[in-house]
Design an enzyme around this catalytic site. Sequence first.
Site, PDB file in Angstrom:
ATOM      1  N   ARG A 176       0.821  -1.219   0.000  1.00 28.04           N
ATOM      2  CA  ARG A 176       0.000   0.000   0.000  1.00 28.04           C
ATOM      3  C   ARG A 176       0.855   1.269   0.000  1.00 28.04           C
ATOM      4  NH1 ARG A 176      -5.567  -0.541   2.222  1.00 28.04           N
ATOM      5  NH2 ARG A 176      -6.292  -2.386   1.140  1.00 28.04           N
ATOM      6  N   ARG A 215      -3.778   6.687   0.879  1.00 26.66           N
ATOM      7  CA  ARG A 215      -4.327   7.899   1.511  1.00 26.66           C
ATOM      8  C   ARG A 215      -3.367   8.653   2.417  1.00 26.66           C
ATOM      9  NH1 ARG A 215      -9.488   4.731   3.548  1.00 26.66           N
ATOM     10  NH2 ARG A 215      -7.837   3.196   3.479  1.00 26.66           N
ATOM     11  N   ARG A 251      -7.277  11.026  -6.269  1.00 29.13           N
ATOM     12  CA  ARG A 251      -8.514  10.269  -6.059  1.00 29.13           C
ATOM     13  C   ARG A 251      -9.726  11.185  -6.171  1.00 29.13           C
ATOM     14  NH1 ARG A 251     -10.921   6.965  -1.068  1.00 29.13           N
ATOM     15  NH2 ARG A 251     -11.852   8.995  -0.771  1.00 29.13           N
ATOM     16  N   ASP A 266      -7.254  -3.098  -7.078  1.00 29.03           N
ATOM     17  CA  ASP A 266      -7.726  -3.714  -5.844  1.00 29.03           C
ATOM     18  C   ASP A 266      -8.025  -5.183  -6.092  1.00 29.03           C
ATOM     19  OD1 ASP A 266      -8.540  -2.816  -2.978  1.00 29.03           O
ATOM     20  OD2 ASP A 266     -10.027  -4.289  -3.595  1.00 29.03           O
ATOM     21  N   TYR A 272     -14.791 -11.875   0.843  1.00 31.38           N
ATOM     22  CA  TYR A 272     -15.601 -10.675   0.555  1.00 31.38           C
ATOM     23  C   TYR A 272     -16.837 -11.038  -0.262  1.00 31.38           C
ATOM     24  CZ  TYR A 272     -11.689  -8.100   2.464  1.00 31.38           C
ATOM     25  OH  TYR A 272     -10.730  -7.627   3.323  1.00 31.38           O
TER      26      TYR A 272
HETATM   27  C1  LIG Z   1      -8.031  -7.290   1.572  1.00 31.52           C
HETATM   28  C2  LIG Z   1      -7.517  -6.402   0.468  1.00 31.52           C
HETATM   29  C3  LIG Z   1      -8.262  -5.427  -0.253  1.00 31.52           C
HETATM   30  N1  LIG Z   1      -7.405  -4.862  -1.184  1.00 31.52           N
HETATM   31  C4  LIG Z   1      -6.155  -5.422  -1.077  1.00 31.52           C
HETATM   32  C5  LIG Z   1      -6.212  -6.417  -0.071  1.00 31.52           C
HETATM   33  C6  LIG Z   1      -5.088  -7.346   0.312  1.00 31.52           C
HETATM   34  C7  LIG Z   1      -4.049  -6.700   1.139  1.00 31.52           C
HETATM   35  C8  LIG Z   1      -4.519  -6.211   2.483  1.00 31.52           C
HETATM   36  O1  LIG Z   1      -4.925  -7.015   3.302  1.00 31.52           O
HETATM   37  O2  LIG Z   1      -4.447  -4.974   2.677  1.00 31.52           O
HETATM   38  C9  LIG Z   1      -4.971  -5.148  -1.887  1.00 31.52           C
HETATM   39  C10 LIG Z   1      -4.734  -3.783  -2.391  1.00 31.52           C
HETATM   40  N2  LIG Z   1      -5.532  -2.681  -2.291  1.00 31.52           N
HETATM   41  C11 LIG Z   1      -4.931  -1.612  -2.896  1.00 31.52           C
HETATM   42  C12 LIG Z   1      -3.706  -2.057  -3.457  1.00 31.52           C
HETATM   43  C13 LIG Z   1      -2.882  -1.140  -4.362  1.00 31.52           C
HETATM   44  C14 LIG Z   1      -1.491  -1.216  -4.439  1.00 31.52           C
HETATM   45  C15 LIG Z   1      -0.666  -0.799  -3.218  1.00 31.52           C
HETATM   46  O3  LIG Z   1      -0.414  -1.674  -2.354  1.00 31.52           O
HETATM   47  O4  LIG Z   1      -0.182   0.354  -3.176  1.00 31.52           O
HETATM   48  C16 LIG Z   1      -3.559  -3.406  -3.122  1.00 31.52           C
HETATM   49  C17 LIG Z   1      -2.400  -4.350  -3.422  1.00 31.52           C
HETATM   50  C18 LIG Z   1      -5.447  -0.247  -2.985  1.00 31.52           C
HETATM   51  C19 LIG Z   1      -6.511   0.180  -2.063  1.00 31.52           C
HETATM   52  N3  LIG Z   1      -7.644  -0.518  -1.686  1.00 31.52           N
HETATM   53  C20 LIG Z   1      -8.426   0.265  -0.892  1.00 31.52           C
HETATM   54  C21 LIG Z   1      -7.789   1.527  -0.738  1.00 31.52           C
HETATM   55  C22 LIG Z   1      -8.371   2.704   0.020  1.00 31.52           C
HETATM   56  C23 LIG Z   1      -9.433   3.285  -0.837  1.00 31.52           C
HETATM   57  C24 LIG Z   1      -9.503   4.794  -0.753  1.00 31.52           C
HETATM   58  O5  LIG Z   1      -8.675   5.470  -1.398  1.00 31.52           O
HETATM   59  O6  LIG Z   1     -10.395   5.245  -0.066  1.00 31.52           O
HETATM   60  C25 LIG Z   1      -6.602   1.486  -1.475  1.00 31.52           C
HETATM   61  C26 LIG Z   1      -5.602   2.593  -1.663  1.00 31.52           C
HETATM   62  C27 LIG Z   1      -9.753  -0.085  -0.352  1.00 31.52           C
HETATM   63  C28 LIG Z   1      -9.947  -1.465   0.165  1.00 31.52           C
HETATM   64  N4  LIG Z   1      -9.646  -2.612  -0.500  1.00 31.52           N
HETATM   65  C29 LIG Z   1      -9.932  -3.709   0.285  1.00 31.52           C
HETATM   66  C30 LIG Z   1     -10.493  -3.226   1.490  1.00 31.52           C
HETATM   67  C31 LIG Z   1     -10.948  -4.093   2.646  1.00 31.52           C
HETATM   68  C32 LIG Z   1     -10.517  -1.827   1.404  1.00 31.52           C
HETATM   69  C33 LIG Z   1     -11.122  -0.861   2.401  1.00 31.52           C
HETATM   70  C34 LIG Z   1     -10.218  -0.615   3.542  1.00 31.52           C
HETATM   71  C35 LIG Z   1      -9.525   0.701   3.392  1.00 31.52           C
HETATM   72  O7  LIG Z   1     -10.224   1.681   3.074  1.00 31.52           O
HETATM   73  O8  LIG Z   1      -8.300   0.747   3.604  1.00 31.52           O
HETATM   74  C36 LIG Z   1      -9.713  -5.106  -0.095  1.00 31.52           C
END
Ligand SMILES: Cc1c2[nH]c(c1CCC(=O)O)Cc1[nH]c(c(CCC(=O)O)c1C)Cc1[nH]c(c(CCC(=O)O)c1C)Cc1[nH]c(c(C)c1CCC(=O)O)C2
Length: 345
Positions: free
Chosen positions: A26, A30, A39, A76, A152
């Site tokens: 990540r 944010r 975004r 994602d 999910y």
């Molecule tokens: C379980 C999972 C998800 N997504 C992901 C996982 C596996 C890794 C982990 O456990 O963190 C993987 C993921 N999600 C994202 C990336 C992008 C690449 C990176 O790592 O920079 C990657 C590799 C962007 C993201 N994915 C998400 C964001 C935040 C969204 C936003 O900008 O509001 C980002 C940058 C949203 C997301 N996506 C997911 C959830 C549960 C959420 C909401 C939680 C949160 O808001 O942090 C599912």
Amino acid sequence: MPKPTKTFLRALTGETLPVPPIWLMRQAGRYLPEYRATRAEAGSFLDLCYNPKLACEVTLQPLRRYDFDAAILFSDILVIPQALGQHLAFKQGEGPQLDPIRDASGLGRLKVNGIHDILGPIYETVSKLSVSIPSHTSLIGFAGSPWTVATYMVEGKGSKDFANIRRFAYGDPTGFDQLIAILVEATTQYLLKQVEAGAECIQLFETWGGVLSENGFRRWVIEPTKKIVANLKVVHPDLPVIGFPRGAGLHLIDFKQQTGVDAVGIDSGVPLKWVAENLQPLGPVQGNLDPMYLITGGDEMITETCRILDTLAKGPFIFNLGHGITPETSPENVGKLVEFIRNYR
Ligand SMILES: Cc1c2[nH]c(c1CCC(=O)O)Cc1[nH]c(c(CCC(=O)O)c1C)Cc1[nH]c(c(CCC(=O)O)c1C)Cc1[nH]c(c(C)c1CCC(=O)O)C2
């Protein structure tokens, strides 16, 4: 195939480097003000994932601030259920929401044919990235592993106890196998397209494997991961694959030996001495600073980073966190961490 020259790819072939390569899960997100601005320009989080120009931009943002050895595609894990036909929305501050599939009768809603029509913009992001990242930086593609994506799809949102999916899987294992088979197929096709578009390495995120029983872990974590890795390697024998089975604990050895992954990501709870003695001799490892140290910063962050480097940098190692960066992270602490690792030794 000639030997790779980029440090991250060299570590993945098993080489021990004087200074380990570093990237952070990540790393685009944010905690960076420039991410929040892009975004907002894209509209929603999903609009950003499907906008090749802006997704490419946010992937590159952390590379402009920090000297990372790898960039991970901005997307994602939940685009796969969406491409299969399940409704997906990200509500502000609430995380993902999907129309849950609670038993095998719901599987008819999923269609593997046609996923590329939806996922096309993501392949375009990978192509754009492959020509715009710095020449010493490696490009990582990724997907969620089938069990984690299924959590999910079945729960319909994030979960604390995973009761619905465990009820489905344990109560109707054969029906649940069908969902996993659909995900193995879609994930394979999705990752092959990322590699064709220029991804040099693949990471499989298995965030929730640790909630499964022993037999469940074998059947729904190890087996599907093994199939995906084999499917990818038939086409691309030299493609490095990193598996990140968070919370896998004592399964880590079987996971490494049985799935065929090249490297294993470890979460912050795994004892380092055990890793150095038992897991690292089997291949490169990646991890595992607790992301909370990037919020606290200070001497504590450096002491903990030293402990990790002193124990694991003597073997094939990639520095990373034990889980993703959180939004509260201070960008300044990320800079201090990278600087410290670059000057290690
Ligand atoms: C379980 C999972 C998800 N997504 C992901 C996982 C596996 C890794 C982990 O456990 O963190 C993987 C993921 N999600 C994202 C990336 C992008 C690449 C990176 O790592 O920079 C990657 C590799 C962007 C993201 N994915 C998400 C964001 C935040 C969204 C936003 O900008 O509001 C980002 C940058 C949203 C997301 N996506 C997911 C959830 C549960 C959420 C909401 C939680 C949160 O808001 O942090 C599912």
